[in-house]
Design an enzyme around this catalytic site. Structure first.
Site, short mmCIF file in Angstrom:
data_model
loop_
_atom_site.label_atom_id
_atom_site.label_comp_id
_atom_site.label_asym_id
_atom_site.label_seq_id
_atom_site.Cartn_x
_atom_site.Cartn_y
_atom_site.Cartn_z
N ASP A 42 0.86 -1.18 0.00
CA ASP A 42 0.00 0.00 0.00
C ASP A 42 0.90 1.23 0.00
OD1 ASP A 42 -2.40 1.61 0.52
OD2 ASP A 42 -3.23 -0.26 1.29
N ASP A 85 -2.93 4.95 -2.24
CA ASP A 85 -3.94 5.55 -1.36
C ASP A 85 -4.19 7.02 -1.69
OD1 ASP A 85 -5.34 5.13 1.34
OD2 ASP A 85 -4.23 6.99 1.66
N GLU A 118 -6.47 4.51 -5.74
CA GLU A 118 -7.74 4.82 -5.08
C GLU A 118 -8.07 6.26 -5.43
OE1 GLU A 118 -9.63 5.08 -0.65
OE2 GLU A 118 -7.80 6.10 -1.18
N HIS A 158 -11.23 -2.64 3.06
CA HIS A 158 -11.17 -2.30 4.49
C HIS A 158 -11.89 -1.00 4.81
CE1 HIS A 158 -8.16 -0.01 2.48
NE2 HIS A 158 -8.06 0.77 3.53
N ASP A 159 -12.39 -0.29 3.79
CA ASP A 159 -13.14 0.95 4.04
C ASP A 159 -14.64 0.73 3.86
OD1 ASP A 159 -10.85 2.42 4.48
OD2 ASP A 159 -10.64 2.99 2.38
#
Ligand code: NOJ
Length: 592
Positions: A117, A218, A275, A347-348
């Site tokens: 990430d 991210d 993202e 995970h969000d």
């Protein structure tokens, strides 16, 4: 003349296919790991890298070949690792740098690549750069971040951070503030500063040179800001305004992104998935042939249940038709310029079963249907840990049971908005990010086999006795086995090429299917046409296939039995004239 045209088309097609095959990530199936909740090997209630190592055989059995590991760098964990204090080292709570090297090597031995990430919109406030910046905001490290003077004791503007409250934090020195798009412990980096960009490229190459497959990137759409005003029209009781419009994909971001790609990802032929929400008209810049990334995540179908300003407690009243339209639009827009990254969960997000399926219908049929719908789309599928066994949301007893900063903020905003505490808790049950972050359910043993410790960092869902890997492995008719079959279809069956590279043709894209609740499409290439049909509702539905489309209904009828590829009922019914009768939540993959 026509022959020549046909040959030319053939050549273009095969050149295109060869290019696709050079992009190794296109045929991959990704599995996302949230390390804190995957497997605890040390018995302290937190997951770690050695825990992941101990589960590599399971992941090999499942059939996935890329593992996206959420941040494991040194971090005070205000946002569970998305606040990085040191980009070059593993956080001691996850293990050692050597553990990570071992993970990369062991994964490689099993034919898997690691996707790390990359969090470079911001660092932790504990990062050495920020600590230096605080000591001397005028000095070189002060220029690594975004410092501004406030006015009359007030912040430089009234933008709201994504996690609530002002996006500006005073530094206790005169009237100086720094900008943070997320929590105040996550100061935004100043990408306008070349020295920052160089530090980032160097760090990215450090990891790529270790042999990882690439990065999930991210919040990258936030790196360019347009912070020129001191006042924005408030959109909430807090007198603040949503920052997205001023810090998302601002003009000029292209230069930063292109430079990063050229200096790092592209020379390594890395997989990158960003993202970032990108409107269709700008997709080519982002994922076209010379795009900044190989893929981007599209939020249009996963965030269908939240309004644009992201208040979880405000329902959007979405329908299956809206969902289907968003999904197909995303597929077709992406197809025009590049490659997609379909996902149901991360995970969000809360668990997809709770989001898309009424509570009373959650189970094997609905879970296998959702899996089929997504794993047969065009693009590289991302599966989130626990999705493959049908994990669900968790009911927490009180706000104190939640860890997620965003959940706590949403609760308070809901209450401030006049919503009762019960309703606010209900909103968290529906939407909290912790729903996806609770411990992985491995077995019926203590703490679902996640940890030997008495307590785990987040509660274990009490339904682990019914929903767990060990149990589902023993049941051939389980969600887990169904996912395994879906993955195998994409990765190593005779249909793999069509499922990976074939075109996606929506059936009745505008909702003209006989039932509003059916979502169906073809995957097809020169040699094959596959039908993927999903009943997204709890009632029987019919899907009428246009005889012309399937090359004559009779032909379809004659072929149907031997061409059934995978379905979740085992008793699919066709009526005359190519009408497919679908049981509640039935899914069917067949060749026509
Ligand atoms: C997106 C990540 O997925 C999320 O978990 C995090 O809180 C924010 N970006 C900030 O890094």
């Amino acid at each position: 003349m026509e022959d020549r045209m046909e040959n030319k088309n053939e050549m273009t097609r095969s050149r295109k296919e060869a290019a696709d095959r050079a992009d190794w990530w296109k045929s991959a199936v990704v599995y996302q790991i949230y390390p804190k909740s995957f497997q605890d090997s040390s018995g302290n209630g937190f997951g770690d890298i050695r825990g992941i190592l101990s589960r590599l055989d399971y992941l090999t059995w499942l059939g996935v070949n890329v593992l996206w590991i959420c941040p494991i760098y040194r971090s005070p964990m205000v946002d569970n690792g998305y606040d990085i204090a040191d980009y070059y080292h593993v956080d001691p709570s996850f293990g050692t740098d050597e553990d990570l090297d071992e993970l990369i090597r062991e994964a490689e031995k099993r034919g898997m690549k690691i996707l790390m990430d990359l969090v470079v919109n911001h660092t932790s406030d504990q990062h050495a750069w920020f600590q230096e910046a605080l000591k001397d905001p005028e000095g070189p490290y002060g220029k690594y971040y975004i410092f501004r003077k406030g006015k009359d004791g007030k912040a430089p503007d009234n933008l709201r951070s994504y996690f609530g409250g002002s996006a500006w934090e005073p530094v206790g020195r005169g009237d100086l503030y720094y900008f943070h798009a997320f929590a105040k412990e996550q100061p935004d980096l100043n990408w306008e500063n070349e020295a920052v960009r160089e530090e980032i490229s160097r760090m990215v190459n450090y990891w790529l040179d270790k042999g990882i497959g690439g990065f999930r990137i991210d919040a990258i759409g936030n790196i360019k800001k347009n912070l020129t005003r001191s006042y924005y029209e408030p959109d909430g009781e807090d007198g603040l305004a949503y920052a997205g419009a001023w810090i998302q994909n601002q003009p000029g971001i292209e230069d930063f992104l292109r430079e990063l790609d050229e200096k790092t990802f592209r020379p390594h032929n890395s997989m990158t998935v960003a993202e970032v929400g990108v409107p269709a008209e700008r997709l080519e810049d982002f994922i076209g042939e010379n795009g900044f990334f190989r893929m981007v995540f599209d939020f249009s179908y996963t965030d269908i249940d939240v309004p644009e300003t992201a208040e979880w407690y405000v329902p959007t009243g979405w329908t299956v038709k809206d969902f289907r339209n968003n999904l197909f639009r995303s597929q077709l827009d992406t197809r025009k310029v590049g490659w997609a990254a379909p996902y149901l969960e991360n995970h969000d997000q809360p668990r997809s079963l709770n989001k898309y399926i009424p509570e009373e219908d959650i189970g094997y049929y609905s879970a296998s249907m959702l899996g089929t719908l997504f794993l047969c789309l065009r693009g590289t599928p991302f599966i989130y840990q626990g999705q493959e066994i049908g994990m669900t949301n968790i009911r927490m007893d009180s706000l104190a049971d939640y860890d997620d900063v965003a959940s706590v903020d949403q609760y308070h905003r809901a209450v401030q908005h006049g919503i009762s505490r019960e309703e606010a808790m209900e909103a968290l049950y529906r939407r909290s990010r912790d729903n996806g972050r609770i411990p992985m359910q491995w077995s019926g043993k203590r703490n679902a086999g996640f940890s030997e410790n008495e307590k785990t960092w987040l509660k274990v869902n009490p339904n682990y006795l019914n929903i767990n890997v060990e149990k589902e492995m023993e049941e051939p008719e389980s969600v887990l086995h169904f996912y395994r079959k879906l993955i195998a279809l994409r990765r190593e069956s005779e249909y793999a090429d069509t499922l990976v590279y074939g075109e996606l043709v929506p059936i009745c894209p505008e909702g003209g299917a006989e039932s509003e609740d059916v979502i169906a499409y073809f995957r097809e290439d020169a040699g094959r046409r596959l039908l993927v049909a999903c009943n997204f509702g709890g009632k029987e539905q019919k899907l009428s296939l246009d005889a012309a489309v399937v090359n004559g209904a009779d032909a379809a009828l004659q072929m149907r039995e031997k061409q059934m590829i995978l379905d979740n009922y085992g008793k699919t019914r066709w009526e005359k004239d190519g009408i497919l009768c679908l049981h509640p939540y039935e899914c069917v993959i067949c060749e026509l």
